[in-house]
Design an enzyme around this catalytic site. Structure first.
Site, PDB file in Angstrom:
ATOM      1  N   GLY A  74       0.778  -1.034   0.144  1.00 17.34           N
ATOM      2  CA  GLY A  74       0.147   0.044  -0.097  1.00 17.34           C
ATOM      3  C   GLY A  74       0.982   1.170   0.110  1.00 17.34           C
ATOM      4  O   GLY A  74       2.033   1.077  -0.242  1.00 17.34           O
TER       5      GLY A  74
ATOM      6  N   ILE B 277       2.442   3.175   2.326  1.00 15.30           N
ATOM      7  CA  ILE B 277       3.286   3.076   3.420  1.00 15.30           C
ATOM      8  C   ILE B 277       4.336   2.351   2.747  1.00 15.30           C
ATOM      9  O   ILE B 277       5.498   2.752   2.738  1.00 15.30           O
ATOM     10  CB  ILE B 277       2.824   2.902   4.752  1.00 15.30           C
ATOM     11  CG1 ILE B 277       1.699   3.963   5.386  1.00 15.30           C
ATOM     12  CG2 ILE B 277       4.039   2.622   5.614  1.00 15.30           C
ATOM     13  CD1 ILE B 277       1.542   3.745   6.599  1.00 15.30           C
TER      14      ILE B 277
ATOM     15  N   ARG C 253      -4.060   0.600   8.779  1.00  8.22           N
ATOM     16  CA  ARG C 253      -4.111   1.388  10.054  1.00  8.22           C
ATOM     17  C   ARG C 253      -5.513   1.100  10.787  1.00  8.22           C
ATOM     18  O   ARG C 253      -6.393   0.884  10.130  1.00  8.22           O
ATOM     19  CB  ARG C 253      -3.940   3.102   9.901  1.00  8.22           C
ATOM     20  CG  ARG C 253      -2.594   3.149   9.299  1.00  8.22           C
ATOM     21  CD  ARG C 253      -2.189   4.850   9.551  1.00  8.22           C
ATOM     22  NE  ARG C 253      -2.503   5.635  10.553  1.00  8.22           N
ATOM     23  CZ  ARG C 253      -1.382   5.749  11.553  1.00  8.22           C
ATOM     24  NH1 ARG C 253      -0.301   5.133  11.224  1.00  8.22           N
ATOM     25  NH2 ARG C 253      -1.535   6.306  12.462  1.00  8.22           N
TER      26      ARG C 253
ATOM     27  N   HIS D 108       1.984  27.044 -20.594  1.00 12.58           N
ATOM     28  CA  HIS D 108       2.780  26.377 -21.455  1.00 12.58           C
ATOM     29  C   HIS D 108       4.121  26.653 -21.265  1.00 12.58           C
ATOM     30  O   HIS D 108       4.578  27.746 -21.141  1.00 12.58           O
ATOM     31  CB  HIS D 108       2.435  26.351 -23.053  1.00 12.58           C
ATOM     32  CG  HIS D 108       3.420  25.519 -23.938  1.00 12.58           C
ATOM     33  ND1 HIS D 108       3.336  24.093 -23.970  1.00 12.58           N
ATOM     34  CD2 HIS D 108       4.367  25.946 -24.599  1.00 12.58           C
ATOM     35  CE1 HIS D 108       4.360  23.625 -24.717  1.00 12.58           C
ATOM     36  NE2 HIS D 108       4.941  24.905 -25.093  1.00 12.58           N
TER      37      HIS D 108
HETATM   38  P1  NAI Z   1      -2.836   0.201   2.905  1.00 11.87           P
HETATM   39  O1  NAI Z   1      -4.103  -0.305   3.438  1.00 11.87           O
HETATM   40  O2  NAI Z   1      -2.763   1.164   1.982  1.00 11.87           O
HETATM   41  O3  NAI Z   1      -2.015  -1.209   2.527  1.00 11.87           O
HETATM   42  C1  NAI Z   1      -1.868  -2.370   3.181  1.00 11.87           C
HETATM   43  C2  NAI Z   1      -1.496  -3.415   2.157  1.00 11.87           C
HETATM   44  O4  NAI Z   1      -1.209  -4.579   2.914  1.00 11.87           O
HETATM   45  C3  NAI Z   1      -2.911  -3.953   1.445  1.00 11.87           C
HETATM   46  O5  NAI Z   1      -2.410  -3.891   0.044  1.00 11.87           O
HETATM   47  C4  NAI Z   1      -3.088  -5.185   1.820  1.00 11.87           C
HETATM   48  O6  NAI Z   1      -3.426  -5.929   0.973  1.00 11.87           O
HETATM   49  C5  NAI Z   1      -1.757  -5.523   2.370  1.00 11.87           C
HETATM   50  N1  NAI Z   1      -1.637  -6.652   3.419  1.00 11.87           N
HETATM   51  C6  NAI Z   1      -2.415  -6.743   4.453  1.00 11.87           C
HETATM   52  N2  NAI Z   1      -2.148  -8.007   5.309  1.00 11.87           N
HETATM   53  C7  NAI Z   1      -1.105  -8.635   4.647  1.00 11.87           C
HETATM   54  C8  NAI Z   1      -0.465  -9.831   4.634  1.00 11.87           C
HETATM   55  N3  NAI Z   1      -0.550 -10.560   6.114  1.00 11.87           N
HETATM   56  N4  NAI Z   1       0.439 -10.212   3.993  1.00 11.87           N
HETATM   57  C9  NAI Z   1       1.049  -9.444   3.018  1.00 11.87           C
HETATM   58  N5  NAI Z   1      -0.001  -8.386   2.541  1.00 11.87           N
HETATM   59  C10 NAI Z   1      -0.970  -7.645   3.343  1.00 11.87           C
HETATM   60  O7  NAI Z   1      -2.114   0.600   4.271  1.00 11.87           O
HETATM   61  P2  NAI Z   1      -0.745   1.165   4.791  1.00 11.87           P
HETATM   62  O8  NAI Z   1       0.102   1.517   3.444  1.00 11.87           O
HETATM   63  O9  NAI Z   1      -0.088   0.528   5.850  1.00 11.87           O
HETATM   64  O10 NAI Z   1      -1.228   2.746   5.012  1.00 11.87           O
HETATM   65  C11 NAI Z   1      -2.165   2.856   6.001  1.00 11.87           C
HETATM   66  C12 NAI Z   1      -2.992   4.178   5.824  1.00 11.87           C
HETATM   67  O11 NAI Z   1      -2.216   5.318   5.760  1.00 11.87           O
HETATM   68  C13 NAI Z   1      -3.750   4.151   4.653  1.00 11.87           C
HETATM   69  O12 NAI Z   1      -5.039   4.250   4.979  1.00 11.87           O
HETATM   70  C14 NAI Z   1      -3.341   5.137   3.707  1.00 11.87           C
HETATM   71  O13 NAI Z   1      -4.416   5.984   3.260  1.00 11.87           O
HETATM   72  C15 NAI Z   1      -2.629   6.065   4.865  1.00 11.87           C
HETATM   73  N6  NAI Z   1      -1.424   6.728   4.290  1.00 11.87           N
HETATM   74  C16 NAI Z   1      -1.512   7.589   3.126  1.00 11.87           C
HETATM   75  C17 NAI Z   1      -0.448   7.970   2.417  1.00 11.87           C
HETATM   76  C18 NAI Z   1      -0.580   9.036   1.347  1.00 11.87           C
HETATM   77  O14 NAI Z   1      -1.801   9.713   1.392  1.00 11.87           O
HETATM   78  N7  NAI Z   1       0.346   9.230   0.489  1.00 11.87           N
HETATM   79  C19 NAI Z   1       1.125   7.618   2.664  1.00 11.87           C
HETATM   80  C20 NAI Z   1       0.869   6.700   3.950  1.00 11.87           C
HETATM   81  C21 NAI Z   1      -0.118   6.270   4.575  1.00 11.87           C
END
Ligand code: NAI
Length: 471
Positions: free
Chosen positions: A188, A190, A279, A450
């Protein structure tokens, strides 16, 4: 026993000082409401400022400059042999965080928000008791309480974060040296952003993801394109692979993973493992049960535009349903305060942009093509590659494209998806267009400067209308 040191009446008490909390407090004060913001941490700003958006973008920026100098400067005729100094990278990151934290304090002063340091707990008499570090307690009363306590990293049962060998996003922002082998659980936002940071500093990065694609929430075309680009940058992906558990030893971590296609289990080894599996809402010891407020099955506070089931108690941001994004919390905070102040506060959940700050960046707003297709509505797609955009070409940043999806019925823009340079900045224009319910034609016929990368959006909008002029 805690000593009670005072009691103050407020119109609004906001619990939490993250983006949702400080925005709510400032807006309430602006509307003439006597407002306090309670924060347990000694620094304001919550996750976004202290352990999330700001420090991660700071490291992405610094390592992005290093990577660009290392891999691209020569193309521009600039000869350098860059080296990085991780301690300076970390200290400049902290300096930005500290400066931005002080600016929230200044905004509180300027707007007349009282900052109350300590951990808030609600009680049935409608009061809020705030436990402070020096074992004293202040009691506040308020006509309205806004809960903005945010979220914390989710964890897998078999993957215990020790912030040493097994880290979450907080630990991954403070590693003392680039791990030789970094294994990331979760492709995802992060996982991809922090994987990019450490890959640029020399780590060998492998990402395991349970889904069959990275960033499963993104448009499929974008997620495929990003995967190809990140693989060229040497990030490795194991898709359809579920992490089961992780065992941290003296020198390395062993992670057991199951291949979801054939069911086989194997062990992967790494020096550091980053758990980035989402999260979850955080309510801490708020005493919600004492006031009769229940959480839903996933632990969110149920709200009916920001009002909870208990009169006078409101909630915004990550602690409520919806995307866990700082800007979603910010907009909810404003709408919530305006509503409780008797104004027509409203939130447009159809126009919440997403950004992933990889290189190139990914950004989108609105529906994916799969969502539009599944809904059965007729639609048109315009695609414009950054390789045909003059500004991107001259900057040697021509990877990626912009995709505009518009409705065949009323021509409205339904979704904009992009991967490319400065996508995080360009997406704001798509948000304004969609908030004003623009047609593809409206964007296509709006004069754009542009040469800029934003012209790629205009061209893609022309494409959805069938008359792209530059590709
Ligand atoms: P995420 O929900 O974006 O991604 C987590 C990923 O982990 C998913 O693709 C899921 O399928 C995978 N996963 C879950 N359990 C697993 C397992 N046991 N084995 C393998 N894969 C597994 O969560 P992430 O990246 O931790 O981000 C958390 C929150 O923080 C998100 O809701 C996001 O919106 C927010 N965030 C936003 C950012 C931005 O806007 N640029 C940057 C960082 C975080």
């Amino acid at each position: 026993m805690l000593e009670t040191v005072g009691m103050t009446d407020y119109d609004v008490v906001v619990i939490g000082s993250g983006v949702g909390g400080y925005t709510a407090a400032i807006r309430a004060s602006q509307l003439g409401l006597k407002t306090a913001c309670v924060e347990g941490n000694s620094v304001l700003g919550g996750t976004c400022l202290n352990n999330g958006c700001i420090p991660s973008k700071s490291l992405l920026h610094a390592t992005g400059l290093f990577d660009f100098a290392r891999t691209k400067f020569a193309e521009f005729g600039i000869r350098v042999s860059p080296k990085f100094d991780l301690s300076i990278m970390m200290s400049q990151k902290q300096a930005s965080v500290d400066a931005l934290g002080r600016s929230i304090e200044d905004l509180f002063d300027k707007n007349g928000v009282d900052r109350i340091e300590g951990w808030a707990r609600l009680n049935c008499s409608g009061r809020i008791s705030v436990r402070r570090a020096e074992q004293t307690k202040v009691t506040l009363s308020a006509r309205h309480v806004v809960i903005a306590t945010g979220s914390i990293p989710s964890s897998l049962p078999g993957v215990v974060v020790d912030q040493n060998r097994i880290v979450d996003s907080t630990g991954a922002l403070a590693l003392r040296e680039p791990p030789r082998r970094l294994l990331i659980i979760g492709a995802g936002c992060i996982g991809l952003e922090l994987g990019s940071v450490w890959r640029r500093l020399g780590s060998d990065v492998e990402v395991v993801e349970a889904h069959d694609r990275i960033i499963p929430g993104a448009d499929e075309e974008i997620s495929r394109a990003l995967r190809g680009i990140l693989e060229k940058q040497n990030l490795r992906f194991r898709l359809l692979t579920m992490a089961l558990d992780a065992l941290a030893g003296e020198d390395e971590v062993v992670v057991r993973v199951r291949n979801l296609a054939d069911g086989t289990i194997r062990s992967l080894k790494a020096d550091v493992v980053l758990s980035a599996v989402g999260r979850q809402p955080f309510v801490g010891d708020l005493g919600l049960e004492a006031i009769g407020l229940s959480l839903d099955k996933q632990g969110f506070i149920p709200t009916e535009p920001f009002a909870t089931a208990v009169p006078g108690i409101w909630a915004v941001g990550d602690v409520t349903r919806g995307p866990m994004l700082a800007h979603k919390a910010e907009d909810e905070a404003i709408a919530c305060i305006e509503l409780l102040a008797g104004r027509p506060g409203r939130m447009d959940y159809d126009v919440i942009p997403n950004v992933i700050y990889t290189s190139p960046e990914v950004a989108w707003v609105g529906e994916t093509e799969a969502e539009v297709r599944t809904s059965g509505r007729g639609y048109r797609v315009g695609r414009f590659p950054f390789s045909a955009n003059s500004r991107a070409r001259l900057a040697h940043e021509s990877e990626g494209f912009v995709k505009v999806i518009s409705s065949r019925e009323d021509y409205r823009i339904l979704g904009v998806h992009m991967i490319g340079p400065q996508a995080s900045e360009i997406i704001g224009e798509a948000c304004v267009a969609m908030a004003f319910q623009a047609d593809g034609e409206d964007v296509a016929r709006t004069c754009h400067p542009h040469p800029t990368r934003s012209e790629a959006l205009r061209q893609a909008a022309m494409g959805a209308e069938g008359w792209m002029t530059q590709a």
